[in-house]
Write a protein that holds these residues in place. Structure first.
Motif, short mmCIF file in Angstrom:
data_model
loop_
_atom_site.label_atom_id
_atom_site.label_comp_id
_atom_site.label_asym_id
_atom_site.label_seq_id
_atom_site.Cartn_x
_atom_site.Cartn_y
_atom_site.Cartn_z
N HIS A 3 0.85 -1.19 0.00
CA HIS A 3 0.00 0.00 0.00
C HIS A 3 0.89 1.24 0.00
N VAL A 4 0.59 2.19 -0.88
CA VAL A 4 1.35 3.43 -0.96
C VAL A 4 0.63 4.47 -0.11
N ARG A 5 1.38 5.05 0.80
CA ARG A 5 0.80 6.07 1.69
C ARG A 5 0.34 7.29 0.90
N ALA A 6 -0.71 7.93 1.42
CA ALA A 6 -1.27 9.12 0.78
C ALA A 6 -0.26 10.25 0.72
N SER A 7 0.55 10.40 1.76
CA SER A 7 1.55 11.48 1.77
C SER A 7 2.58 11.27 0.67
N LEU A 8 2.97 10.02 0.42
CA LEU A 8 3.93 9.73 -0.64
C LEU A 8 3.30 9.99 -2.00
N LYS A 9 2.01 9.66 -2.17
CA LYS A 9 1.32 9.93 -3.43
C LYS A 9 1.28 11.43 -3.70
N ARG A 10 0.98 12.23 -2.66
CA ARG A 10 0.94 13.69 -2.84
C ARG A 10 2.32 14.23 -3.22
N LYS A 11 3.34 13.72 -2.55
CA LYS A 11 4.70 14.17 -2.85
C LYS A 11 5.08 13.82 -4.29
N MET A 12 4.77 12.61 -4.72
CA MET A 12 5.07 12.19 -6.09
C MET A 12 4.28 13.03 -7.09
N ILE A 15 6.04 16.42 -7.40
CA ILE A 15 7.26 16.28 -8.20
C ILE A 15 6.91 16.15 -9.67
N HIS A 16 5.91 15.34 -9.97
CA HIS A 16 5.51 15.14 -11.37
C HIS A 16 5.03 16.46 -11.98
N LYS A 17 4.22 17.23 -11.24
CA LYS A 17 3.73 18.52 -11.74
C LYS A 17 4.88 19.49 -11.98
N ARG A 18 5.85 19.51 -11.06
CA ARG A 18 7.00 20.40 -11.22
C ARG A 18 7.80 20.02 -12.46
N GLN A 19 8.00 18.71 -12.67
CA GLN A 19 8.73 18.26 -13.85
C GLN A 19 7.99 18.62 -15.13
N GLU A 20 6.68 18.45 -15.14
CA GLU A 20 5.89 18.81 -16.32
C GLU A 20 5.98 20.30 -16.59
N THR A 21 5.84 21.11 -15.56
CA THR A 21 5.92 22.55 -15.71
C THR A 21 7.28 22.96 -16.25
N TYR A 136 15.61 23.91 -2.44
CA TYR A 136 15.49 22.91 -3.50
C TYR A 136 15.40 23.58 -4.87
N PRO A 137 16.49 24.13 -5.37
CA PRO A 137 16.42 24.84 -6.64
C PRO A 137 16.45 23.88 -7.83
N MET A 138 15.98 24.36 -8.93
CA MET A 138 16.13 23.67 -10.21
C MET A 138 17.27 24.42 -10.90
N ILE A 139 18.34 23.73 -11.21
CA ILE A 139 19.51 24.37 -11.80
C ILE A 139 19.65 23.94 -13.25
N ARG A 140 19.77 24.91 -14.13
CA ARG A 140 19.91 24.65 -15.56
C ARG A 140 21.29 25.12 -16.00
N ALA A 141 22.09 24.21 -16.51
CA ALA A 141 23.45 24.55 -16.91
C ALA A 141 23.57 24.74 -18.42
N GLY A 142 22.65 24.25 -19.21
CA GLY A 142 22.69 24.43 -20.65
C GLY A 142 23.60 23.45 -21.37
N LYS A 143 23.58 23.54 -22.68
CA LYS A 143 24.34 22.61 -23.52
C LYS A 143 25.84 22.85 -23.45
N SER A 144 26.25 24.06 -23.12
CA SER A 144 27.68 24.37 -23.06
C SER A 144 28.40 23.51 -22.03
N SER A 145 27.72 23.19 -20.94
CA SER A 145 28.36 22.37 -19.91
C SER A 145 28.66 20.98 -20.46
N THR A 146 27.73 20.42 -21.21
CA THR A 146 27.95 19.10 -21.82
C THR A 146 29.09 19.17 -22.83
N GLU A 147 29.10 20.22 -23.63
CA GLU A 147 30.17 20.39 -24.62
C GLU A 147 31.53 20.49 -23.95
#
Length: 163
Positions: A3-12, A15-21, A136-147
């Protein structure tokens, strides 16, 4: 059946909404008083090349220290290994991508020489830094970092500090 707890479902769900956004929203470069960024190429254990790196590339490191030297002027703590650090001189309020772009432009013309130095060094990395009041920041480094990582065969290091 588990059984998956309700709090874990809300957290997931959050996270899913943040990733979609984040993935669907058109991202614009912006700065915030909550973030300061920096990026640097760090080469450790290659003290015998410090002068040669400057002569060949014409680049001035932020730090060039040999093992046994004080870590900072007047400090009693001594460095355990050689280190050479080229940091982006750009303003810290600029996006992280801008700092990495600067490093890529500065280092790309000297990639062959730097790869030889890095191959003989103990370690080398691209260090991406973020100072933030947001835990909990979202950090974007761009393609230059990979290059840059591919170009010089570097490891990637994150230096995230929450104040």
């Amino acid at each position: 059946m588990s059984h998956v707890r309700a709090s874990l479902k809300r957290k997931m769900s959050r996270i899913h909404k943040r990733q979609e956004t984040f993935s669907t929203k058109k991202l614009e470069r912006h700065t915030s008083p909550f973030f300061e960024y920096d990026a640097a190429l760090r080469i450790g254990g290659a003290g015998k090349f410090h002068e040669q790196i400057g002569e060949v590339t014409g680049l001035e490191p932020k730090i060039a220290r040999l093992a046994g030297q004080p870590r900072r002027p007047g400090s009693t703590f001594l460095a355990k290994e050689d280190i050479w650090v080229l940091a982006s001189p750009l303003d810290e309020t600029l996006p992280l991508e801008d700092h990495v772009d600067w490093l890529l432009q500065a280092l790309a013309p000297h990639a062959g020489f730097l790869k030889e130095v890095i191959a003989q060094a103990a370690w080398a990395d691209l260090c991406l830094g973020c100072l933030s009041e947001v835990p909990y920041p979202m950090i974007r480094a761009g393609k230059s970092s990979t290059e840059l990582i591919k170009l010089l065969d570097l490891e990637l290091m994150f230096n995230f500090t929450c104040v």
